[in-house]
Design a protein around this motif. Structure first.
Motif, PDB file in Angstrom:
ATOM      1  N   SER B  43      48.249  17.608   5.220  1.00 53.60           N
ATOM      2  CA  SER B  43      47.184  16.591   5.194  1.00 53.60           C
ATOM      3  C   SER B  43      45.865  17.206   4.762  1.00 53.60           C
ATOM      4  O   SER B  43      45.074  16.572   4.050  1.00 53.60           O
ATOM      5  CB  SER B  43      47.021  15.953   6.573  1.00 53.60           C
ATOM      6  OG  SER B  43      48.192  15.247   6.912  1.00 53.60           O
ATOM      7  N   GLN B  85      47.490   9.414   6.856  1.00 51.25           N
ATOM      8  CA  GLN B  85      48.630   9.636   7.750  1.00 51.25           C
ATOM      9  C   GLN B  85      48.679   8.582   8.850  1.00 51.25           C
ATOM     10  O   GLN B  85      49.729   8.004   9.116  1.00 51.25           O
ATOM     11  CB  GLN B  85      48.544  11.037   8.344  1.00 51.25           C
ATOM     12  CG  GLN B  85      49.743  11.393   9.208  1.00 51.25           C
ATOM     13  CD  GLN B  85      49.786  12.884   9.525  1.00 51.25           C
ATOM     14  OE1 GLN B  85      49.087  13.691   8.910  1.00 51.25           O
ATOM     15  NE2 GLN B  85      50.602  13.250  10.493  1.00 51.25           N
ATOM     16  N   ASP B 176      50.357  10.055   2.313  1.00 53.83           N
ATOM     17  CA  ASP B 176      50.520  10.937   3.468  1.00 53.83           C
ATOM     18  C   ASP B 176      51.462  10.281   4.480  1.00 53.83           C
ATOM     19  O   ASP B 176      51.080   9.347   5.181  1.00 53.83           O
ATOM     20  CB  ASP B 176      49.158  11.247   4.103  1.00 53.83           C
ATOM     21  CG  ASP B 176      49.203  12.496   4.980  1.00 53.83           C
ATOM     22  OD1 ASP B 176      50.324  12.932   5.332  1.00 53.83           O
ATOM     23  OD2 ASP B 176      48.128  13.027   5.315  1.00 53.83           O
ATOM     24  N   GLU B 177      52.676  10.771   4.529  1.00 55.73           N
ATOM     25  CA  GLU B 177      53.727  10.257   5.418  1.00 55.73           C
ATOM     26  C   GLU B 177      53.902   8.746   5.297  1.00 55.73           C
ATOM     27  O   GLU B 177      53.675   7.999   6.256  1.00 55.73           O
ATOM     28  CB  GLU B 177      53.444  10.673   6.870  1.00 55.73           C
ATOM     29  CG  GLU B 177      53.234  12.187   6.971  1.00 55.73           C
ATOM     30  CD  GLU B 177      53.539  12.760   8.338  1.00 55.73           C
ATOM     31  OE1 GLU B 177      53.986  12.011   9.223  1.00 55.73           O
ATOM     32  OE2 GLU B 177      53.341  13.974   8.512  1.00 55.73           O
TER      33      GLU B 177
HETATM   34 MG   LIG Z   1      49.514  15.584   8.280  1.00 56.25          MG
END
Ligand SMILES: [Mg+2]
Ligand SMILES: Nc1ncnc2c1ncn2[C@@H]1O[C@H](COP(=O)(O)OP(=O)(O)OP(=O)(O)O)[C@@H](O)[C@H]1O
Lengths: 316, 254
Positions: B43, B85, B176-177
């Motif tokens: 991240s 995220q 992010d994810e």
């Molecule tokens: Mg992360």
């Protein structure tokens, strides 16, 4: 969400406002209403920076004061007539707003609120203590009304009423136009989530600064109107407590809504007048009323109605 | 030439080196995945690339131009979009308004356009609305356009975040994810959405822990561990890499 009831409500409000001097003959009551209109103009400015852009300014009344003192001083000392003095007052308010914003809007969190409160106090100190420029606590008297435009003279209370009403309508027009524009969406977006707004390419600092300039413009405009409608100007018009009053009007009326500043300001100003007879006991009425409002109308009065309407249209 | 080049990127937080001398590049049109255990610096990489954090050292080149020192919004306007995220939305706005806000960087109307409702204002509003609907449709949540973003399901919120990211047609999208918190049966559909993004011409870089998704989607994989790049290659190469298996895969997909 903008249903047909909305323009109808605004038209009705406009008709009432236009007809008011024909109904209310007592000049004192008229004065109270005009005072409410003037404050509402400033509260519309607060609505732009707080209600739209989500930035808490605690020095709003100082910008009101800058507009008011500029008009008062230019008229009484420099012999300028009202309109150029008003333009100068608004310009100075915006210029100082630009500087204050450039310094304090860069950082997040409470910094802007604290900084504007400090600026507000400092400017208030100047108004109160400067004997030469602002005449300290004595204030400035005999501020002349605007020169007549053609056949229209602004001497009488009724004429001043319509002048201030026009300024209020102008303020409402501005904030309504901004609210339903790409710029307005930008401000609301950054108020909602500043990181996300920046990550989609919004220049957050620039947008906040613009919002603050508009806010200080409206505060300056309101101040200029204040100077001529009473004809007298003292430092207690623009202290920190006035900034907090404005905040209260906005939150009670509904931050971020178009009607909120008007509803909140007029509502509380009129109520305060009406409770005047109760002397200190008025707080016994006022306090519980506020608690009830906050409990049942967390988004303010106008915000509450908007929500009700939303619910009605959303669940057919 | 690669679209984004990350050269010797280092990011320190006080004494902690979150990203340590990492270099990699993202090829235009490819899907690149960045994987690694929790705290590996994935991240942080995204946050430095998108301008949230200033790099401690190292350089970033996007389409050949140095973007290392650009502020957030300027990076976005160059054509780099991202999701977060923990899903970031304009939670109290409708899904449509969320996507419209994402399009703001493509419009020029300012204060006076707003006041006078100029032809430009009206044209850009219409344009923003059309693109917003298109992005919602692409992300598969057009039917929720009028819903308040915060009231959408976790899964729909993830889709909306992607719609916000792509509405202005960026060149590079950092995810992010994207499937964290998405239930098993929805996962394949999310994978399909990411594949469709790539087909639609977006260069995609994603951080993800779900290895089967990553292995199925990615053209290339970069592996971070304790802030360092320990491997880079195709999914097959990564699967066969001893260091990776030891650091990460060994525990995650034993
Ligand atoms: Mg992360
Ligand atoms: N703003 C910050 N300040 C201080 N330390 C930070 C900050 N952001 C991240 N870190 C630290 O940097 C390291 C890398 O964090 P990062 O969030 O990049 O990891 P990650 O690979 O994304 O992990 P995860 O898979 O859990 O999301 C961690 O040790 C984290 O605690």
């Amino acid at each position: 969400m903008r249903t047909r009831t909305l323009p109808a409500a605004w038209s009705l409000t406009a008709i009432l406002a236009l007809a008011l001097p024909a109904v209310v003959h007592n000049p004192y009551y008229l004065q109270v209403i005009v005072g409410g209109y003037v404050t509402a103009i400033a509260v519309y400015g607060l609505n732009v920076i707080l209600g739209y852009a989500g930035q808490l300014s605690l020095g709003h009344a100082a910008f009101f004061g800058i507009g008011a003192y500029t008009v008062a001083l230019l008229e009484t000392r420099a012999g300028l007539s009202f309109w150029p003095a008003l333009a100068a007052g608004c310009a100075l308010s915006v210029a100082i707003g630009y500087l204050v914003g450039a310094i304090s809007l860069r950082t997040r969190g409470h910094y802007f609120a604290i900084f504007t409160a400090a600026v507000g106090v400092m400017i208030g100190v100047v108004f109160t203590n400067d004997q030469q420029l602002t005449n300290g606590n004595i204030g400035i008297v005999n501020i002349p009304p605007p020169a007549p435009i053609g056949p229209i003279s602004f001497e009488s209370p009724v004429a001043k009423y319509y002048l201030v009403l026009a300024a209020l309508a102008f303020a409402i027009w501005i904030v309504a136009r901004v609210r339903y524009s790409l710029l307005g969406r930008t401000l609301l977006a950054l108020a909602s989530n500043e990181d996300l707004a920046a990550s989609v390419g919004i220049d957050v600092m620039r947008a906040k600064r613009l919002a603050f300039m508009l806010a200080t413009f409206l505060a300056g405009l309101a101040g200029g109107m204040f100077a001529i409608f009473v004809g007298f100007l003292g430092p207690d018009s623009s202290g920190l407590d006035v900034s907090f009053d404005m905040l209260l009007y906005l939150i009670v009326g509904g931050a971020g809504t178009i009607a909120g500043p008007l509803v909140g300001t007029l509502g509380i100003v009129v109520l305060t007048q009406w409770l005047q007879g109760f002397e200190h006991y008025k707080l016994l009425v006022f306090g519980p009323l506020l608690i009830v409002l906050v409990r049942f109308f967390p988004a303010g009065i106008a915000g509450g109605f908007a929500r009700l309407r939303w619910r009605r249209t959303a669940t057919p | 030439m690669s679209l984004l080049e990350v050269k010797s990127l280092t990011k320190r937080f006080g004494g902690l080196t979150a990203v340590n001398d990492v270099s990699f590049s993202l090829e235009a049109g490819a899907i690149t995945a960045i994987i690694g255990p929790n705290g590996a610096g994935k991240s942080t990489c995204f946050n430095v690339i998108s301008g949230f954090y200033a790099a401690t050292s190292g350089r970033l080149f996007f389409e050949g131009a140095d973007i290392t020192a650009l502020p957030l919004h300027a990076v976005a306007r160059r054509g780099i979009a991202r999701t977060f995220q923990t899903t970031a939305l304009f939670a109290n706005h409708s899904a449509l308004d969320n996507a419209i806000a994402g399009y703001r960087q493509r419009t020029r109307s300012g204060f006076f356009d707003a006041l006078l409702r100029t032809p430009r204002e009206r044209r850009e509003e219409r344009e923003a609305r059309e693109h917003a609907y298109e992005a919602l449709r692409f992300a598969g949540i057009e039917s929720s356009a009028a819903r308040i973003a915060g009231s959408l399901s976790q899964e729909a919120q993830k889709r909306l975040a992607i719609a916000i990211a792509i509405v202005a047609r960026p060149k590079l999208v950092l995810l992010d994810e994207p499937v964290a918190g998405v239930s098993g049966d929805q996962m394949a559909q999310h994978g399909e959405l990411i594949a469709r993004m790539s087909q639609a011409g977006f260069t995609v870089c994603l951080v993800e822990h779900k290895m089967d998704l990553v292995m199925g989607l990615a053209d290339r994989i970069v592996v971070l561990h304790h802030g360092r790049k320990i491997a880079e290659g195709t999914p097959a190469e990564i699967r066969a890499d001893d260091a990776v298996v030891e650091a990460y895969l060994g525990t995650a997909v034993a």
